[in-house]
Write a protein that holds these residues in place. Structure first.
Motif, PDB file in Angstrom:
ATOM      1  N   ILE A  13       0.843  -1.205   0.000  1.00 45.11           N
ATOM      2  CA  ILE A  13       0.000   0.000   0.000  1.00 45.11           C
ATOM      3  C   ILE A  13       0.875   1.250   0.000  1.00 45.11           C
ATOM      4  O   ILE A  13       0.573   2.224  -0.693  1.00 45.11           O
ATOM      5  CB  ILE A  13      -0.998  -0.024   1.167  1.00 45.11           C
ATOM      6  CG1 ILE A  13      -2.078  -1.081   0.887  1.00 45.11           C
ATOM      7  CG2 ILE A  13      -1.632   1.352   1.390  1.00 45.11           C
ATOM      8  CD1 ILE A  13      -3.022  -1.358   2.025  1.00 45.11           C
ATOM      9  N   ASP A  14       1.973   1.216   0.742  1.00 49.27           N
ATOM     10  CA  ASP A  14       2.899   2.364   0.743  1.00 49.27           C
ATOM     11  C   ASP A  14       3.478   2.575  -0.655  1.00 49.27           C
ATOM     12  O   ASP A  14       3.555   3.707  -1.134  1.00 49.27           O
ATOM     13  CB  ASP A  14       4.008   2.144   1.770  1.00 49.27           C
ATOM     14  CG  ASP A  14       4.892   3.371   1.921  1.00 49.27           C
ATOM     15  OD1 ASP A  14       4.355   4.462   2.233  1.00 49.27           O
ATOM     16  OD2 ASP A  14       6.120   3.247   1.716  1.00 49.27           O
ATOM     17  N   TRP A  15       3.886   1.502  -1.329  1.00 48.77           N
ATOM     18  CA  TRP A  15       4.411   1.621  -2.694  1.00 48.77           C
ATOM     19  C   TRP A  15       3.339   2.162  -3.635  1.00 48.77           C
ATOM     20  O   TRP A  15       3.615   2.985  -4.493  1.00 48.77           O
ATOM     21  CB  TRP A  15       4.912   0.277  -3.211  1.00 48.77           C
ATOM     22  CG  TRP A  15       6.122  -0.256  -2.511  1.00 48.77           C
ATOM     23  CD1 TRP A  15       7.110   0.461  -1.887  1.00 48.77           C
ATOM     24  CD2 TRP A  15       6.466  -1.625  -2.356  1.00 48.77           C
ATOM     25  NE1 TRP A  15       8.046  -0.394  -1.362  1.00 48.77           N
ATOM     26  CE2 TRP A  15       7.682  -1.680  -1.636  1.00 48.77           C
ATOM     27  CE3 TRP A  15       5.880  -2.826  -2.750  1.00 48.77           C
ATOM     28  CZ2 TRP A  15       8.314  -2.882  -1.319  1.00 48.77           C
ATOM     29  CZ3 TRP A  15       6.512  -4.017  -2.441  1.00 48.77           C
ATOM     30  CH2 TRP A  15       7.706  -4.042  -1.732  1.00 48.77           C
ATOM     31  N   ILE A  16       2.117   1.674  -3.464  1.00 45.08           N
ATOM     32  CA  ILE A  16       1.008   2.150  -4.297  1.00 45.08           C
ATOM     33  C   ILE A  16       0.811   3.650  -4.081  1.00 45.08           C
ATOM     34  O   ILE A  16       0.691   4.416  -5.033  1.00 45.08           O
ATOM     35  CB  ILE A  16      -0.283   1.362  -4.004  1.00 45.08           C
ATOM     36  CG1 ILE A  16      -0.169  -0.068  -4.561  1.00 45.08           C
ATOM     37  CG2 ILE A  16      -1.508   2.074  -4.568  1.00 45.08           C
ATOM     38  CD1 ILE A  16      -1.263  -1.017  -4.087  1.00 45.08           C
ATOM     39  N   ASN A  17       0.771   4.067  -2.815  1.00 53.47           N
ATOM     40  CA  ASN A  17       0.544   5.481  -2.500  1.00 53.47           C
ATOM     41  C   ASN A  17       1.673   6.375  -3.008  1.00 53.47           C
ATOM     42  O   ASN A  17       1.456   7.565  -3.248  1.00 53.47           O
ATOM     43  CB  ASN A  17       0.340   5.678  -1.002  1.00 53.47           C
ATOM     44  CG  ASN A  17      -0.986   5.121  -0.534  1.00 53.47           C
ATOM     45  OD1 ASN A  17      -1.912   4.910  -1.321  1.00 53.47           O
ATOM     46  ND2 ASN A  17      -1.096   4.845   0.751  1.00 53.47           N
ATOM     47  N   HIS A  18       2.862   5.818  -3.178  1.00 54.84           N
ATOM     48  CA  HIS A  18       4.003   6.580  -3.703  1.00 54.84           C
ATOM     49  C   HIS A  18       4.251   6.273  -5.184  1.00 54.84           C
ATOM     50  O   HIS A  18       5.258   6.705  -5.742  1.00 54.84           O
ATOM     51  CB  HIS A  18       5.262   6.303  -2.885  1.00 54.84           C
ATOM     52  CG  HIS A  18       5.206   6.894  -1.519  1.00 54.84           C
ATOM     53  ND1 HIS A  18       4.787   6.185  -0.410  1.00 54.84           N
ATOM     54  CD2 HIS A  18       5.475   8.149  -1.082  1.00 54.84           C
ATOM     55  CE1 HIS A  18       4.817   6.969   0.645  1.00 54.84           C
ATOM     56  NE2 HIS A  18       5.231   8.173   0.270  1.00 54.84           N
ATOM     57  N   ASN A  19       3.340   5.515  -5.779  1.00 55.20           N
ATOM     58  CA  ASN A  19       3.385   5.165  -7.201  1.00 55.20           C
ATOM     59  C   ASN A  19       4.705   4.503  -7.598  1.00 55.20           C
ATOM     60  O   ASN A  19       5.279   4.793  -8.647  1.00 55.20           O
ATOM     61  CB  ASN A  19       3.103   6.387  -8.082  1.00 55.20           C
ATOM     62  CG  ASN A  19       2.685   5.984  -9.482  1.00 55.20           C
ATOM     63  OD1 ASN A  19       2.096   4.933  -9.680  1.00 55.20           O
ATOM     64  ND2 ASN A  19       3.004   6.807 -10.456  1.00 55.20           N
ATOM     65  N   THR A  20       5.192   3.609  -6.746  1.00 50.66           N
ATOM     66  CA  THR A  20       6.418   2.862  -7.051  1.00 50.66           C
ATOM     67  C   THR A  20       6.155   1.365  -7.155  1.00 50.66           C
ATOM     68  O   THR A  20       7.099   0.582  -7.299  1.00 50.66           O
ATOM     69  CB  THR A  20       7.498   3.118  -5.981  1.00 50.66           C
ATOM     70  OG1 THR A  20       6.997   2.719  -4.702  1.00 50.66           O
ATOM     71  CG2 THR A  20       7.917   4.590  -5.947  1.00 50.66           C
ATOM     72  N   HIS A  21       4.904   0.959  -7.079  1.00 53.31           N
ATOM     73  CA  HIS A  21       4.550  -0.461  -7.058  1.00 53.31           C
ATOM     74  C   HIS A  21       4.926  -1.197  -8.339  1.00 53.31           C
ATOM     75  O   HIS A  21       5.431  -2.312  -8.291  1.00 53.31           O
ATOM     76  CB  HIS A  21       3.067  -0.642  -6.736  1.00 53.31           C
ATOM     77  CG  HIS A  21       2.150   0.081  -7.649  1.00 53.31           C
ATOM     78  ND1 HIS A  21       2.031   1.465  -7.655  1.00 53.31           N
ATOM     79  CD2 HIS A  21       1.303  -0.361  -8.609  1.00 53.31           C
ATOM     80  CE1 HIS A  21       1.160   1.833  -8.568  1.00 53.31           C
ATOM     81  NE2 HIS A  21       0.705   0.730  -9.166  1.00 53.31           N
ATOM     82  N   LEU A  22       4.705  -0.579  -9.493  1.00 51.73           N
ATOM     83  CA  LEU A  22       5.040  -1.243 -10.757  1.00 51.73           C
ATOM     84  C   LEU A  22       6.555  -1.343 -10.942  1.00 51.73           C
ATOM     85  O   LEU A  22       7.058  -2.357 -11.448  1.00 51.73           O
ATOM     86  CB  LEU A  22       4.384  -0.532 -11.939  1.00 51.73           C
ATOM     87  CG  LEU A  22       2.858  -0.593 -11.978  1.00 51.73           C
ATOM     88  CD1 LEU A  22       2.318   0.181 -13.177  1.00 51.73           C
ATOM     89  CD2 LEU A  22       2.352  -2.030 -11.988  1.00 51.73           C
ATOM     90  N   GLN A  23       7.286  -0.318 -10.503  1.00 53.07           N
ATOM     91  CA  GLN A  23       8.745  -0.372 -10.580  1.00 53.07           C
ATOM     92  C   GLN A  23       9.272  -1.510  -9.707  1.00 53.07           C
ATOM     93  O   GLN A  23      10.247  -2.174 -10.061  1.00 53.07           O
ATOM     94  CB  GLN A  23       9.383   0.959 -10.141  1.00 53.07           C
ATOM     95  CG  GLN A  23       9.146   2.092 -11.096  1.00 53.07           C
ATOM     96  CD  GLN A  23       7.923   2.926 -10.706  1.00 53.07           C
ATOM     97  OE1 GLN A  23       7.008   2.461 -10.045  1.00 53.07           O
ATOM     98  NE2 GLN A  23       7.909   4.165 -11.149  1.00 53.07           N
TER      99      GLN A  23
END
Length: 182
Positions: A13-23
């Motif tokens: 969720i933290d990655w999603i909120n910082h838009n780094t999940h796909l990376q």
């Protein structure tokens, strides 16, 4: 190649909120695709539905399927994942993967903002300043963003600028009341 641990839901969720999940999925050499898919389809975990939907929509580690990807994002949104509501709101505002629909965008963004997602609160106030929504929404939106904790200086400056613009549309006593409420 080193084995990759499954993502902790809070970290995801933290990655999603910082838009780094796909990376992150790419950096892990797409090793967890089957696990991500299973957690989205079988376990129906909202963060994984969002991740799987985004992977499908943009063709990250899987063949691109925007229709199915947006459907998974909707599933996550229906379960109340603020990031899914915010992203769908942006998609409807911009016409990405869906027909442009400012009214639908405003409904989704308001809901994401109400759940405390700062990025959505900023976007919602921006929508109000740009004429979407209703003057009846101003006080609540002002209150949410005014009381938000924003650690990023650039984002904080943007929030301050938008709050000043929204305040110009509101009576002074309503602005005062929104600032006092916590």
């Amino acid at each position: 190649m080193q084995a990759v641990q499954l993502y902790d839901p809070e970290q995801l969720i933290d990655w999603i909120n910082h838009n780094t999940h796909l990376q992150r999925v790419k950096a892990d050499d797409c090793q967890l695709v089957q696990d991500i898919e299973a957690r989205a389809k079988v376990m129906m975990l909202p963060a994984y539905q969002y991740l799987w939907g985004d992977m499908l929509a943009w063709g990250v580690c899987v063949p691109k399927n925007a229709e199915q990807g947006v459907d998974y994002m909707w599933q996550a949104a229906r379960q109340g994942l603020p990031a899914a509501l915010e992203q769908l709101g942006r998609y409807y505002a911009q016409g990405t993967f869906v027909q442009k629909d400012p009214r639908q965008a405003a409904l989704l963004m308001r809901e994401a903002a109400s759940l405390g997602l700062v990025k959505a609160q900023i976007a919602w106030v921006r929508m109000l300043v740009n004429g979407l929504g209703s003057p009846l929404d101003y006080e609540e939106a002002y209150r949410w963003l005014h009381h938000a904790v924003i650690g990023d200086a650039k984002q904080h400056a943007e929030a301050s600028r938008l709050l000043a613009q929204l305040a110009k549309r509101m009576p002074a006593n309503v602005v005062r009341r929104a600032k006092e409420y916590r």
